[in-house]
Design a protein around this motif. Structure first.
Motif, PDB file in Angstrom:
ATOM      1  N   GLU A   1     -87.088  12.387 -41.554  1.00 49.08           N
ATOM      2  CA  GLU A   1     -88.188  12.469 -42.513  1.00 49.08           C
ATOM      3  C   GLU A   1     -88.165  11.285 -43.481  1.00 49.08           C
ATOM      4  O   GLU A   1     -89.216  10.696 -43.780  1.00 49.08           O
ATOM      5  CB  GLU A   1     -88.103  13.779 -43.283  1.00 49.08           C
ATOM      6  N   VAL A   2     -86.981  10.944 -43.963  1.00 45.08           N
ATOM      7  CA  VAL A   2     -86.863   9.815 -44.888  1.00 45.08           C
ATOM      8  C   VAL A   2     -87.260   8.517 -44.197  1.00 45.08           C
ATOM      9  O   VAL A   2     -88.031   7.712 -44.740  1.00 45.08           O
ATOM     10  CB  VAL A   2     -85.427   9.732 -45.446  1.00 45.08           C
ATOM     11  N   GLN A   3     -86.748   8.314 -42.987  1.00 42.17           N
ATOM     12  CA  GLN A   3     -87.068   7.075 -42.280  1.00 42.17           C
ATOM     13  C   GLN A   3     -88.559   6.968 -41.969  1.00 42.17           C
ATOM     14  O   GLN A   3     -89.152   5.886 -42.099  1.00 42.17           O
ATOM     15  CB  GLN A   3     -86.242   6.974 -41.000  1.00 42.17           C
ATOM     16  N   GLN A   4     -89.159   8.059 -41.556  1.00 41.00           N
ATOM     17  CA  GLN A   4     -90.592   8.029 -41.274  1.00 41.00           C
ATOM     18  C   GLN A   4     -91.379   7.666 -42.527  1.00 41.00           C
ATOM     19  O   GLN A   4     -92.311   6.852 -42.480  1.00 41.00           O
ATOM     20  CB  GLN A   4     -91.064   9.371 -40.727  1.00 41.00           C
TER      21      GLN A   4
ATOM     22  N   GLU B   1     -74.461  12.146 -35.420  1.00 34.20           N
ATOM     23  CA  GLU B   1     -75.743  12.701 -34.992  1.00 34.20           C
ATOM     24  C   GLU B   1     -76.911  12.019 -35.697  1.00 34.20           C
ATOM     25  O   GLU B   1     -77.970  11.820 -35.091  1.00 34.20           O
ATOM     26  CB  GLU B   1     -75.776  14.209 -35.251  1.00 34.20           C
ATOM     27  N   CYS B   2     -76.733  11.650 -36.953  1.00 38.42           N
ATOM     28  CA  CYS B   2     -77.804  10.949 -37.666  1.00 38.42           C
ATOM     29  C   CYS B   2     -78.150   9.643 -36.955  1.00 38.42           C
ATOM     30  O   CYS B   2     -79.331   9.318 -36.773  1.00 38.42           O
ATOM     31  CB  CYS B   2     -77.383  10.663 -39.107  1.00 38.42           C
ATOM     32  N   VAL B   3     -77.139   8.893 -36.538  1.00 37.00           N
ATOM     33  CA  VAL B   3     -77.388   7.634 -35.843  1.00 37.00           C
ATOM     34  C   VAL B   3     -77.940   7.904 -34.443  1.00 37.00           C
ATOM     35  O   VAL B   3     -78.915   7.278 -34.001  1.00 37.00           O
ATOM     36  CB  VAL B   3     -76.103   6.791 -35.769  1.00 37.00           C
ATOM     37  N   ARG B   4     -77.335   8.841 -33.737  1.00 37.58           N
ATOM     38  CA  ARG B   4     -77.753   9.152 -32.362  1.00 37.58           C
ATOM     39  C   ARG B   4     -79.210   9.612 -32.321  1.00 37.58           C
ATOM     40  O   ARG B   4     -79.980   9.206 -31.446  1.00 37.58           O
ATOM     41  CB  ARG B   4     -76.842  10.236 -31.792  1.00 37.58           C
ATOM     42  N   ARG B   5     -79.597  10.420 -33.275  1.00 36.20           N
ATOM     43  CA  ARG B   5     -80.928  11.027 -33.252  1.00 36.20           C
ATOM     44  C   ARG B   5     -82.015  10.100 -33.804  1.00 36.20           C
ATOM     45  O   ARG B   5     -83.134  10.072 -33.283  1.00 36.20           O
ATOM     46  CB  ARG B   5     -80.898  12.324 -34.063  1.00 36.20           C
ATOM     47  N   THR B   6     -81.694   9.313 -34.848  1.00 41.05           N
ATOM     48  CA  THR B   6     -82.740   8.519 -35.495  1.00 41.05           C
ATOM     49  C   THR B   6     -82.797   7.078 -35.011  1.00 41.05           C
ATOM     50  O   THR B   6     -83.795   6.402 -35.212  1.00 41.05           O
ATOM     51  CB  THR B   6     -82.553   8.516 -37.015  1.00 41.05           C
ATOM     52  N   LYS B   7     -81.702   6.588 -34.400  1.00 45.89           N
ATOM     53  CA  LYS B   7     -81.671   5.246 -33.821  1.00 45.89           C
ATOM     54  C   LYS B   7     -82.126   4.156 -34.799  1.00 45.89           C
ATOM     55  O   LYS B   7     -83.071   3.406 -34.540  1.00 45.89           O
ATOM     56  CB  LYS B   7     -82.505   5.187 -32.543  1.00 45.89           C
TER      57      LYS B   7
ATOM     58  N   ALA C   1     -81.814  -5.783 -31.533  1.00 42.83           N
ATOM     59  CA  ALA C   1     -82.428  -5.334 -30.280  1.00 42.83           C
ATOM     60  C   ALA C   1     -83.710  -4.570 -30.601  1.00 42.83           C
ATOM     61  O   ALA C   1     -83.859  -4.021 -31.698  1.00 42.83           O
ATOM     62  CB  ALA C   1     -81.458  -4.427 -29.518  1.00 42.83           C
ATOM     63  N   PRO C   2     -84.670  -4.532 -29.667  1.00 43.82           N
ATOM     64  CA  PRO C   2     -85.854  -3.700 -29.890  1.00 43.82           C
ATOM     65  C   PRO C   2     -85.443  -2.273 -30.215  1.00 43.82           C
ATOM     66  O   PRO C   2     -84.530  -1.716 -29.604  1.00 43.82           O
ATOM     67  CB  PRO C   2     -86.606  -3.779 -28.565  1.00 43.82           C
ATOM     68  N   ARG C   3     -86.104  -1.688 -31.192  1.00 46.75           N
ATOM     69  CA  ARG C   3     -85.721  -0.355 -31.642  1.00 46.75           C
ATOM     70  C   ARG C   3     -86.006   0.692 -30.573  1.00 46.75           C
ATOM     71  O   ARG C   3     -87.095   0.727 -29.994  1.00 46.75           O
ATOM     72  CB  ARG C   3     -86.473   0.003 -32.923  1.00 46.75           C
ATOM     73  N   LYS C   4     -85.007   1.544 -30.310  1.00 46.27           N
ATOM     74  CA  LYS C   4     -85.184   2.656 -29.391  1.00 46.27           C
ATOM     75  C   LYS C   4     -85.844   3.804 -30.125  1.00 46.27           C
ATOM     76  O   LYS C   4     -85.402   4.202 -31.203  1.00 46.27           O
ATOM     77  CB  LYS C   4     -83.832   3.102 -28.815  1.00 46.27           C
ATOM     78  N   THR C   5     -86.900   4.346 -29.542  1.00 51.30           N
ATOM     79  CA  THR C   5     -87.632   5.429 -30.207  1.00 51.30           C
ATOM     80  C   THR C   5     -87.592   6.735 -29.430  1.00 51.30           C
ATOM     81  O   THR C   5     -88.187   7.718 -29.828  1.00 51.30           O
ATOM     82  CB  THR C   5     -89.108   5.025 -30.407  1.00 51.30           C
ATOM     83  N   ALA C   6     -86.890   6.767 -28.308  1.00 49.04           N
ATOM     84  CA  ALA C   6     -86.807   8.001 -27.533  1.00 49.04           C
ATOM     85  C   ALA C   6     -85.412   8.163 -26.970  1.00 49.04           C
ATOM     86  O   ALA C   6     -84.630   7.240 -26.958  1.00 49.04           O
ATOM     87  CB  ALA C   6     -87.830   7.979 -26.400  1.00 49.04           C
TER      88      ALA C   6
END
Length: 292
Positions: free
Chosen positions: A69-72, A99-105, A287-292
């Protein structure tokens, strides 16, 4: 030395009480403060999470949903912005931070590169707080590096002391990490490296070739000559309410934007240009940001 400089805003830090200092807590506050910094030239936002319950805004959170939510909110307020997510955890329980890093990338994640006795004394010789070990043994560093590789996040190696700077090169030599190196010299913790501009040439001798570097300067008036020397020597710049509450003239900052405006001024006075988001991504080899 690149003529372009990347400016990072450290938005809020950990444990600072929003009742005493004007640090953002909610996603809306984080986005508003990020926007103020972004308008003054910051292209990277270093973020910590805070509890959202009433009267809990000074307490750290590792809620991955809140991180999303914060990042968005920050990304919507600051088009093209680069997120730098904290991972600093004391103790062995790092699952939520991973998990924060794994999930939000996030594009960048702080990687605390070694352990430090976190100490400070008062004038009477008593401890300012109970002595703390900020523990970052090799297996803990490796766990963070592994999840950052999976998420496509650049590790920002936070170095609180000289020996930790040397460890970063060993991590690459030992095969723990093989990507671009980004050093962050953390200076001003009472039991770590001092805010002394003369330290910088010595620290740079210990970095690996083709690496990037910046300085986190913690303190008051003494930090600003260090920032200027960082700009002169080709480093990237960072400040924000996590690191200081005070402007160069000694007055208290009420917004991250004020601090970033001063940092941008220092960069320009040293003949550097402030990088825009696309230039910052190229300079940091993101690197290009991973979004999925």
């Amino acid at each position: 030395m690149s003529n372009k400089v990347v400016i990072t805003c450290a938005l809020n830090g950990v444990l600072t009480d929003p009742k005493q200092h004007n640090v953002p807590v909610t996603p809306e506050e984080m986005a508003a403060e990020a926007r103020r910094a972004f308008e003054q030239g910051a292209t990277v936002m270093h973020m910590h999470l805070r509890r959202q319950e009433p009267d809990q805004g000074h307490v750290a959170s590792w809620d991955a949903k809140l991180s999303e939510e914060v990042q968005q909110a920050i990304r919507e307020a600051c088009p093209g912005v680069i997120i730098n997510h904290t991972t600093g955890v004391i103790g062995p329980d790092i699952d939520d931070a991973l998990e924060c890093v794994r999930r939000t990338k996030p594009e960048i994640a702080a990687c605390n590169a070694g352990s430090l006795n976190y100490l400070k004394t008062r004038p009477d010789g008593s401890w300012a707080w109970q002595p703390i070990l900020f523990d970052n043994p090799v297996h803990k560093v490796q766990a963070f590096l592994d999840v950052m590789k999976t998420s496509g996040s650049l590790p920002e190696f936070e170095c609180f002391d000289v020996g930790i700077v040397r460890c970063v090169g060993m991590y690459r030599e030992a095969g723990m990490y093989s990507g671009p190196l980004e050093y962050n010299f953390v200076m001003g913790v009472a039991s770590g490296m001092p805010t002394d501009p003369d330290f910088l040439p010595l620290l740079l001798k210990l970095t690996k070739p083709d690496s990037s570097w910046s300085v986190t300067a913690i303190g008051r008036a003494e930090i600003w000559p260090l920032h200027r020397r960082t700009a002169e020597l080709g480093g990237h710049l960072r400040t924000g309410l996590e690191d200081t509450f005070y402007l160069p003239d000694g007055s208290k900052a009420t917004s991250n934007g004020q601090l970033i405006a001063e940092m941008a001024r220092y960069a320009r006075e040293c003949g550097r240009e402030v990088a825009n988001p696309s230039e910052a991504r190229a300079l940091l080899k993101l690197a290009p940001r991973k979004t999925a």
